[in-house]
Design an enzyme around this catalytic site. Structure first.
Site, PDB file in Angstrom:
ATOM      1  NE  ARG A 259     -21.505  29.150 -31.067  1.00 50.83           N
ATOM      2  CZ  ARG A 259     -21.908  30.439 -30.626  1.00 50.83           C
ATOM      3  NH1 ARG A 259     -23.204  30.779 -30.322  1.00 50.83           N
ATOM      4  NH2 ARG A 259     -21.463  31.530 -31.048  1.00 50.83           N
ATOM      5  NE  ARG A 274     -30.393  26.159 -26.763  1.00 47.74           N
ATOM      6  CZ  ARG A 274     -29.523  26.719 -26.132  1.00 47.74           C
ATOM      7  NH1 ARG A 274     -28.145  27.087 -26.575  1.00 47.74           N
ATOM      8  NH2 ARG A 274     -29.679  27.410 -24.839  1.00 47.74           N
ATOM      9  CD  GLU A 348     -26.861  34.363 -25.190  1.00 41.83           C
ATOM     10  OE1 GLU A 348     -26.084  34.830 -25.901  1.00 41.83           O
ATOM     11  OE2 GLU A 348     -27.014  33.490 -24.463  1.00 41.83           O
ATOM     12  CB  SER A 351     -22.877  37.535 -24.973  1.00 42.94           C
ATOM     13  OG  SER A 351     -23.715  36.744 -24.537  1.00 42.94           O
ATOM     14  NE  ARG A 389     -29.979  32.412 -30.660  1.00 36.45           N
ATOM     15  CZ  ARG A 389     -29.392  31.791 -29.769  1.00 36.45           C
ATOM     16  NH1 ARG A 389     -29.047  32.685 -28.580  1.00 36.45           N
ATOM     17  NH2 ARG A 389     -29.197  30.623 -29.825  1.00 36.45           N
TER      18      ARG A 389
END
Length: 424
Positions: A259, A274, A348, A351, A389
């Protein structure tokens, strides 16, 4: 993608969906192009029928040569008109398809109003926030002192947001993956290692194109690198008709993910939150065309992640995403966010979303119901666990005054130690 008949009959709902998701979409423009498309299709169909009729008359040996000449002239004119309309239809269809790909799915009534993730609604919190009798370090400080990461050489080799995980960070990542696959496979999932280089058309299928184009890595062959296993796992059954008795299909896919983080300029620029390359276990489910079943499974896959996080003893909160923080195809989404002591914020980690038949229409994934009717499946997906993460919360919450890390009990058998320290 929504059914065009549904769009025609529910124009107001589409307008409300665009408003709630804070996306620009002119449904009137789509309906105007659709009307032109239908007119051309009707006219072309009539001309082709007439063409077939004239061809039969020309081949009729009983007609005079004079009449045959008139018919041939008529046929020539008809072919020219038909060719012009077919060319026009190609242009209209291109516009129509582009607009259809931008139609937002309709959010569930429970989705709150809001423009961005800052307006997501907290539903629950779990776990006691750790209390330290020393100033807690952030994950970069901890990992650097324990020789678990090399960000400087990562930037040298990869560029901005590059990293090398080392030593216990690698072993801890493997431990998390092994524990996670054991944990989630007990939830009746089928394991997969999918490809990450995926054809462009399938990114349109999931809804990552056209809107997320700037966040995707593209190959020289005009394919893309997947940022989530959702894309290849949805493509797995593209253009297939499944058996109802085989539903739901429950897949647990592990893959590297890519990403560009193009929309996060200036956010979390240091560390592992990130990054451009990471690994992720993803839950993907295909089920029957039932709203109630989608809702039930949505709660289930989200709860799976909660149970996993709770087994690690990490404090978290769950939020219900507002309309502006939903993707184009999502009906409803939950985020799970882990507590990060050093910054005193939640970040986060997962999801969970459901889409009804928005994606399956694009992928043409169907099943036959009890009445013999062909229907599109409903799709759902949820992160199971992303690395690196999760290391942020794990290391920061389990740090000790001497800079060592206490390993969560459930990971000790996979890591082979109960503490990460310089001595190790």
């Amino acid at each position: 993608m929504l059914d065009i008949t549904f769009i025609r009959e529910n124009k107001d709902l589409i307008e409300l969906a665009a408003q709630k998701k804070h996306v620009e979409f002119d449904v009137n423009k789509l309906l105007s192009v659709d009307e032109k498309r239908r007119e051309l299709l009707g006219s072309i169909e009539e001309k082709r029928a007439k063409q077939n009729e004239v061809s039969k008359r020309i081949s009729d040996k009983s007609i005079s040569s004079e009449e045959r000449g008139f018919l041939i002239n008529d046929m020539r004119d008809l072919k020219e008109e038909l060719s012009k309309e077919e060319d026009e239809l190609k242009k209209v269809m291109k516009k129509w398809r582009d607009l259809m790909l931008r139609v937002p799915n309709i959010p569930d009534v429970s989705v709150p109003e809001g423009k961005s993730d800052e307006e997501n609604v907290e539903i629950k919190t779990w776990g006691d926030l750790p209390k330290f009798d020393f100033p807690p370090k952030n994950h970069v400080e901890l990992m650097t002192s324990l020789d678990m990461v090399d960000l400087e050489r990562g930037s040298k080799v990869h560029g901005f947001r590059g990293y090398f995980l080392k030593n216990d960070a690698v072993l801890l990542s493997w431990a998390i993956w092994n524990y996670a696959q054991q944990f989630f496979l007990k939830k009746n999932f089928q394991p997969f290692l999918p490809p990450t280089v995926v054809k462009k058309e399938y990114f349109y299928g999931t809804g990552h194109l056209p809107n997320d184009a700037e966040d995707l890595y593209k190959t020289q062959d005009d394919d893309y690198l997947a940022g989530t296993s959702e894309v290849p796992m949805m493509a797995y059954h593209a253009d297939e008709t499944l058996k109802k008795e085989d539903l739901p299909k429950r897949y647990l896919a592990f893959s590297p993910c890519y990403r560009r983080e193009a929309g996060s300029y200036g956010k979390d620029t240091r560390g592992l939150y990130r990054v451009h390359e990471f690994y992720k276990l993803e839950q993907v489910i295909l089920t029957e065309a039932s709203h109630d079943e989608s809702v039930r499974l949505h709660e289930e896959i989200n709860r799976n992640v909660e149970e996993f996080i709770e087994s690690l003893g990490l404090p978290y909160r769950q939020v219900l995403n507002c309309g502006g923080d939903l993707g184009l195809g999502q009906v409803k989404k939950y985020d799970i966010e882990l507590w990060r002591p050093a910054s005193e914020t939640y970040g986060e980690i997962s999801s969970a979303s459901y889409f009804h038949d928005f994606q399956s229409r694009r992928f043409n994934i169907r099943y036959t119901d009890e009445e013999g009717k062909s229907r599109y499946v409903h799709s759902l997906n949820s992160t199971a666990v992303p690395t690196p993460r999760i290391l942020i919360a794990l290391l920061e919450n389990y740090q000790n005054a001497d800079g060592s890390i206490t390993v969560p009990e459930v990971l000790r058998e996979f890591l082979g130690k109960d503490t990460i320290s310089k001595a190790n």
